[in-house]
Design a protein around this motif. Structure first.
Motif: not given
Length: 455
Positions: A17, A20, A156, A193
């Motif tokens: 996370a 990201a 992503s 994430a």
């Protein structure tokens, strides 16, 4: 043990996370430009990306995705024009087969594939028992798709999928893939994430599109999650499940065998669309690559000549269809099948007695234009030898009394009224870059491909 594994997963998610944040910030900058985002609006009734996304979320809810999953995924559902640019700018792969196979089905990958089979013997044995897929077949795809997990992409997945969903080129397909990715989140297999992969939205060490990940991924390590990004056991079991169930693998049957062919073979029979019992090929003088007689039985097989009668020759059995459906580039699928035979213990492919001449890019386009004038549908005139072009080449070879092996030559081009120039040697081929997927684009693969392979 299970509690420890779950704790490790939570830590990875926390670090994921944090990592990201930069990805989301970059995407936000791209999505901030209305001029860029509007490029996809023409097929959505003029909707802005935000309006389109609201509708897509409604579709996801209707498909069973929870509000919890939508909230978790929200920061990643942003438009990235850079992804769309990559999709529109992709180049069709066109290396000659022996060059491509020489690099991709390397000795190093053969050795590493055999090492991985020994290292994960229990998972491979279980997968073969459950699904009937030999370890070498799984290992070959694992090698070609990600170098056994070393190269999985760094973008992503949700951002890639939703950007391509808003673009008009394959909007419906990527809307469904986005919803499938949200279902993966909802099921608890991966957090948003953690969903990092290729620009085309594929995930894991054998690069599954989200719909196939959702449908075929299995939890082989028993930790309660289907993790094809980090768990070798899950990669092995999931890949076997997809090959067996999605690609209809036939348990206990071969897939590819290198052979030697005589000079007087009826070349028009050398075609993936033509099948004969192995006994018929034996009667025509086809032997094993080392000269030993073929088994004279009724097992159906096609004669595959990826570079015409002067290049390597293979008998392709029913299971070869799994390869052309995984990736319908003929060069990629033949390389994957050949690498699997090597990992399983087959000898290296014999080198052609002489260099096989290949038409240059502009000559191929010229030939395709001449085929169109002659009444053949070759698809897009792109300078790439796809199945439709091969079919036209074969028909014109028959017309001019040339060996009908479907391999375009300078002689055929000249006979049809074109102008040929000396072809460069294979050593002049541009270097292969693993980051650029071979054959068609990653997201074009494994989605009800045409029955006839391309390239």
């Amino acid at each position: 043990m299970l509690r420890l594994k779950a704790t490790a997963r939570q830590l990875r998610r926390s670090f994921g996370a944090v990592a990201a944040v930069a990805t989301i910030a970059s995407a936000a900058l791209l999505s901030a430009s209305p001029a860029l985002a509007q490029r996809g609006a023409s097929c959505h009734g003029g909707q802005s990306f935000d309006q389109f996304l609201a509708g897509l979320k409604q579709q996801a809810v209707a498909a069973g995705v929870s509000q919890r999953a939508l909230s978790a995924a929200g920061p990643y559902l942003v438009y990235d024009q850079g992804i769309v640019n990559r999709d529109r700018g992709q180049r069709v792969f066109g290396q000659i087969f022996t060059v491509f196979a020489g690099r991709m089905a390397s000795e190093g990958r053969r050795v590493k594939g055999q090492q991985m089979i020994r290292q994960h013997a229990q998972a491979f044995a279980r997968a073969e028992k459950d699904y009937g897929v030999p370890p070498a077949v799984i290992a070959a795809f694992w090698a070609l798709e990600s170098d056994f997990g070393a190269v999985q992409g760094n973008l992503s997945t949700l951002r890639s999928l939703v950007s391509l969903a808003y673009d008009c080129r394959r909007s419906e397909m990527f809307q469904q893939e986005t919803i499938a990715a949200l279902k993966i989140v909802d099921r608890g297999d991966l957090a948003p994430a953690e969903m990092i992969g290729s620009w085309a939205g594929e995930l894991g060490q054998t690069q599954f599109l989200p719909r196939h990940y959702y449908d075929y991924a299995v939890d082989y390590d028993g930790d309660g999650h289907r993790d094809m990004l980090r768990s070798p056991a899950d990669v092995i079991g999931s890949t076997a499940h997809y090959i067996a169930t999605g690609l209809k693998w036939r348990r206990g049957e071969p897939w590819l065998q290198e052979v030697a062919v005589p000079a007087n073979l009826p070349w028009d029979q050398a075609d993936l669309l033509v099948k004969h019992p192995r006994s018929q090929w034996a009667q025509w003088g086809v032997t094993s690559a080392d000269g030993r007689p073929l088994q004279s039985d009724a097992l159906p097989a096609s004669l595959l000549l990826p570079m015409g009668r002067s290049g390597p020759a293979f008998l392709a059995y029913a299971n070869f269809a799994a390869y052309t459906e995984w990736n319908n580039s003929l060069i990629y699928s033949t390389t994957a099948a050949y690498l699997a035979t090597r990992i399983a213990g087959a000898a290296p492919m014999r080198k052609p007695n002489a260099q096989v001449a290949q038409l240059q890019f502009n000559e191929m386009k010229q030939l395709q234009q001449l085929l169109v004038r002659a009444g053949f549908d070759v698809g897009k005139i792109d300078g790439v030898l796809g199945q439709q072009t091969r079919t036209g080449v074969k028909a014109m070879q028959i017309k001019y009394g040339l060996p009908a092996d479907s391999w375009p030559t300078a002689e055929l081009l000249t006979r049809m009224g074109g102008m040929a120039t000396p072809a460069p040697s294979a050593s002049a081929e541009p270097p292969f870059r693993p980051a650029q997927r071979p054959g068609i684009a990653p997201a074009e693969r494994r989605r009800n491909p045409p029955a006839q392979p391309s390239q």
